[in-house]
Design a protein around this motif. Sequence first.
Motif, PDB file in Angstrom:
ATOM      1  N   UNK A  28       0.434  -2.487  11.217  1.00 47.90           N
ATOM      2  CA  UNK A  28       1.174  -3.132  10.203  1.00 47.90           C
ATOM      3  C   UNK A  28       1.718  -1.917   9.173  1.00 47.90           C
ATOM      4  N   UNK A  29       0.914  -0.740   9.134  1.00 49.35           N
ATOM      5  CA  UNK A  29       1.440   0.441   8.287  1.00 49.35           C
ATOM      6  C   UNK A  29       2.720   0.929   8.962  1.00 49.35           C
ATOM      7  N   UNK A  30       2.796   0.989  10.432  1.00 50.69           N
ATOM      8  CA  UNK A  30       3.827   1.773  10.963  1.00 50.69           C
ATOM      9  C   UNK A  30       5.124   0.650  10.740  1.00 50.69           C
ATOM     10  N   UNK A  31       4.826  -0.318  10.927  1.00 48.72           N
ATOM     11  CA  UNK A  31       5.933  -1.424  10.885  1.00 48.72           C
ATOM     12  C   UNK A  31       6.712  -1.362   9.557  1.00 48.72           C
ATOM     13  N   UNK A  32       5.822  -1.313   8.497  1.00 47.38           N
ATOM     14  CA  UNK A  32       6.320  -1.118   7.011  1.00 47.38           C
ATOM     15  C   UNK A  32       6.644   0.094   6.657  1.00 47.38           C
ATOM     16  N   UNK A  33       6.574   1.230   7.591  1.00 50.33           N
ATOM     17  CA  UNK A  33       6.722   2.602   7.305  1.00 50.33           C
ATOM     18  C   UNK A  33       5.767   3.165   6.033  1.00 50.33           C
ATOM     19  N   UNK A  34       4.561   2.849   6.220  1.00 52.03           N
ATOM     20  CA  UNK A  34       3.472   3.412   5.289  1.00 52.03           C
ATOM     21  C   UNK A  34       2.941   4.644   5.919  1.00 52.03           C
ATOM     22  N   UNK A  35       2.822   5.728   5.302  1.00 54.62           N
ATOM     23  CA  UNK A  35       2.218   6.822   5.667  1.00 54.62           C
ATOM     24  C   UNK A  35       0.720   6.588   6.257  1.00 54.62           C
ATOM     25  N   UNK A  36       0.237   7.057   7.198  1.00 54.08           N
ATOM     26  CA  UNK A  36      -1.155   7.095   7.882  1.00 54.08           C
ATOM     27  C   UNK A  36      -1.492   8.339   7.769  1.00 54.08           C
ATOM     28  N   UNK A  37      -2.734   8.782   7.131  1.00 53.79           N
ATOM     29  CA  UNK A  37      -3.277  10.149   6.970  1.00 53.79           C
ATOM     30  C   UNK A  37      -4.660  10.284   7.687  1.00 53.79           C
ATOM     31  N   UNK A  38      -5.207  11.131   8.347  1.00 54.00           N
ATOM     32  CA  UNK A  38      -6.187  11.117   8.735  1.00 54.00           C
ATOM     33  C   UNK A  38      -7.164  11.850   7.903  1.00 54.00           C
ATOM     34  N   UNK A  39      -8.251  11.213   7.668  1.00 51.31           N
ATOM     35  CA  UNK A  39      -9.421  11.784   6.837  1.00 51.31           C
ATOM     36  C   UNK A  39     -10.606  11.170   6.888  1.00 51.31           C
ATOM     37  N   UNK A  40     -11.485  11.608   7.785  1.00 47.76           N
ATOM     38  CA  UNK A  40     -12.565  10.998   8.370  1.00 47.76           C
ATOM     39  C   UNK A  40     -13.431  10.755   7.421  1.00 47.76           C
ATOM     40  N   UNK A  41     -14.041  11.893   6.740  1.00 50.07           N
ATOM     41  CA  UNK A  41     -15.279  11.689   5.563  1.00 50.07           C
ATOM     42  C   UNK A  41     -14.572  10.590   4.560  1.00 50.07           C
ATOM     43  N   UNK A  70       0.864  -1.083   0.006  1.00 47.36           N
ATOM     44  CA  UNK A  70       0.076  -0.012   0.081  1.00 47.36           C
ATOM     45  C   UNK A  70       0.904   1.194  -0.054  1.00 47.36           C
ATOM     46  N   UNK A  71       0.474   2.302  -0.658  1.00 50.98           N
ATOM     47  CA  UNK A  71       1.028   3.652  -0.532  1.00 50.98           C
ATOM     48  C   UNK A  71       0.618   4.534   0.639  1.00 50.98           C
ATOM     49  N   UNK A  72      -0.495   4.183   1.070  1.00 57.67           N
ATOM     50  CA  UNK A  72      -1.078   5.112   2.208  1.00 57.67           C
ATOM     51  C   UNK A  72      -2.336   4.397   2.920  1.00 57.67           C
ATOM     52  N   UNK A  73      -2.517   4.747   4.494  1.00 57.89           N
ATOM     53  CA  UNK A  73      -3.650   4.430   4.941  1.00 57.89           C
ATOM     54  C   UNK A  73      -4.217   5.302   5.612  1.00 57.89           C
ATOM     55  N   UNK A  74      -5.386   5.615   5.095  1.00 60.17           N
ATOM     56  CA  UNK A  74      -6.446   6.722   5.389  1.00 60.17           C
ATOM     57  C   UNK A  74      -7.390   6.204   6.607  1.00 60.17           C
ATOM     58  N   UNK A  75      -7.269   7.017   7.869  1.00 57.23           N
ATOM     59  CA  UNK A  75      -8.173   6.493   8.773  1.00 57.23           C
ATOM     60  C   UNK A  75      -9.047   7.420   9.333  1.00 57.23           C
ATOM     61  N   UNK A  76      -9.915   6.908  10.373  1.00 55.40           N
ATOM     62  CA  UNK A  76     -10.907   7.596  10.853  1.00 55.40           C
ATOM     63  C   UNK A  76     -10.816   8.802  11.914  1.00 55.40           C
ATOM     64  N   UNK A  77      -9.727   8.685  12.947  1.00 53.24           N
ATOM     65  CA  UNK A  77      -8.785   7.786  12.931  1.00 53.24           C
ATOM     66  C   UNK A  77      -8.896   6.654  13.824  1.00 53.24           C
ATOM     67  N   UNK A  78      -9.861   6.491  14.510  1.00 56.49           N
ATOM     68  CA  UNK A  78      -9.946   5.301  15.635  1.00 56.49           C
ATOM     69  C   UNK A  78     -10.846   4.170  15.042  1.00 56.49           C
ATOM     70  N   UNK A  79     -11.776   4.427  14.297  1.00 52.80           N
ATOM     71  CA  UNK A  79     -12.804   3.260  13.848  1.00 52.80           C
ATOM     72  C   UNK A  79     -12.493   2.578  12.571  1.00 52.80           C
ATOM     73  N   UNK A  80     -11.890   3.219  11.742  1.00 49.93           N
ATOM     74  CA  UNK A  80     -11.849   2.754  10.335  1.00 49.93           C
ATOM     75  C   UNK A  80     -10.440   2.852   9.759  1.00 49.93           C
ATOM     76  N   UNK A  81      -9.848   2.094   8.971  1.00 50.04           N
ATOM     77  CA  UNK A  81      -8.458   2.143   8.431  1.00 50.04           C
ATOM     78  C   UNK A  81      -8.774   1.712   7.085  1.00 50.04           C
ATOM     79  N   UNK A  82      -8.411   2.374   5.813  1.00 50.25           N
ATOM     80  CA  UNK A  82      -8.537   1.797   4.494  1.00 50.25           C
ATOM     81  C   UNK A  82      -6.958   1.892   3.756  1.00 50.25           C
ATOM     82  N   UNK A  83      -6.264   0.961   3.459  1.00 53.56           N
ATOM     83  CA  UNK A  83      -5.038   1.196   2.993  1.00 53.56           C
ATOM     84  C   UNK A  83      -5.390   1.119   1.181  1.00 53.56           C
ATOM     85  N   UNK A  84      -4.582   2.238   0.663  1.00 55.86           N
ATOM     86  CA  UNK A  84      -4.852   2.527  -0.668  1.00 55.86           C
ATOM     87  C   UNK A  84      -3.413   2.284  -1.565  1.00 55.86           C
ATOM     88  N   UNK A  85      -3.521   1.769  -2.893  1.00 55.39           N
ATOM     89  CA  UNK A  85      -2.362   1.545  -3.535  1.00 55.39           C
ATOM     90  C   UNK A  85      -2.695   2.041  -5.172  1.00 55.39           C
TER      91      UNK A  85
END
Length: 376
Positions: free
Chosen positions: A326-339, A285-300
């Motif tokens: 897993x994203x932190x372990x593989x150094x994948x950026x985590x971006x918070x965007x609730x909507x 994945x290139x990025x993980x978009x979070x809710x930040x606590x309830x949802x997480x979606x990995x995009x490539x």
Amino acid sequence: MRDEFCFLMEYDLQWFAKDGNGGEKTEPATAKKLQDARNEGQVAKSQELNSALSLIALFLMLKVFISSIGESLFRNFYVYYNKIPDVINDSIGGMSAYAASVIINNTILVIVKILAPVFAIGFTVALVSNIFQVGWKVTTKPMRPKFSKLNPLNGVKRIISKDSLFELLKSIVKVTLIAYVAYSAIKDHQNELFLLYDIPLMQVILLVGTIVIDAGLKISLVYLLVGIADWIYQKHKFKEDMKMTKQEVKDEYKNTEGNPEIKGRQRSRMREASQRRMMQNLPNADVVITNPTHYAVAIRYDASQYSAPVVVAKGEDYLAMRIKDAAREHQIEIVENKPLARMLYANVDVGEEVPPELYQAVAEVLAFVYSLRENR
């Protein structure tokens, strides 16, 4: 001093069970059990109602066509009665047996032709009544011999049972009502009956026919009320007989749909296998978009393979935490965007491309991630 005794007795708790299939029958019959009973010929049907409708149709037809039927019978009676001397004369030449057989055959044929409409209407009414009660279903299973019916114990049980007592009571009520109605109908014509010896034969036949038909119609109407009451009772009885225990419902569900516990375990295993495959694809994945606590979606996004960004993993609550770890372990950026996280989680399955209406929002996130990588 009084002695005290203590008796220990062993009880089999099965003695107190309502039946051997898991308790009292309290559950309505399932569609499968009703269909199986229908295939076996077990339906809620009142024979009394069929008989009542057939009798009404018979007497109504006689009331309408009695004059033409009687005229045909008398006319043919005179014709064949006048042929008797011919048969006697033929007996001298040895042809009496043949002539008599011809007359008898012709007489039977004429009677059949005259009465055929009556029997046809009776058959049609009985058929329509059966279809009205139970619908159209042809089965020969009720006609198959069952050796259990030859068991004398079962025969005694059928004789001494609630159903047999009800049938006895119904027969008594039916006979009583019919006798009363027949007596009342004949009593209304008692003065006319005393004149039978003083009127011509044709008038006697017409009078007796009128009395019989009127009495028959009244009896048939009373019989119809008995049939309707019996039909209502038979439907209620059938519904009660078809009831099932809770255990029977569970067993049927297991046999038709499969054991729910086994199916639940299968779904759980399939879900775990899907999650394992998803977590294995997460490092791409290139990025993980979070809710930040309830949802997480990995995009490539790989322009050489896909025409749009693809969701490689998504999760809720605990699974979302695993994806972020897993994203932190593989150094994948985590971006918070609730909507955006909510929209992606609700509308895009794993392995599907992002829909066009979300291109702009996902592109902005990817551009931000790519800029971070360049700065590093």
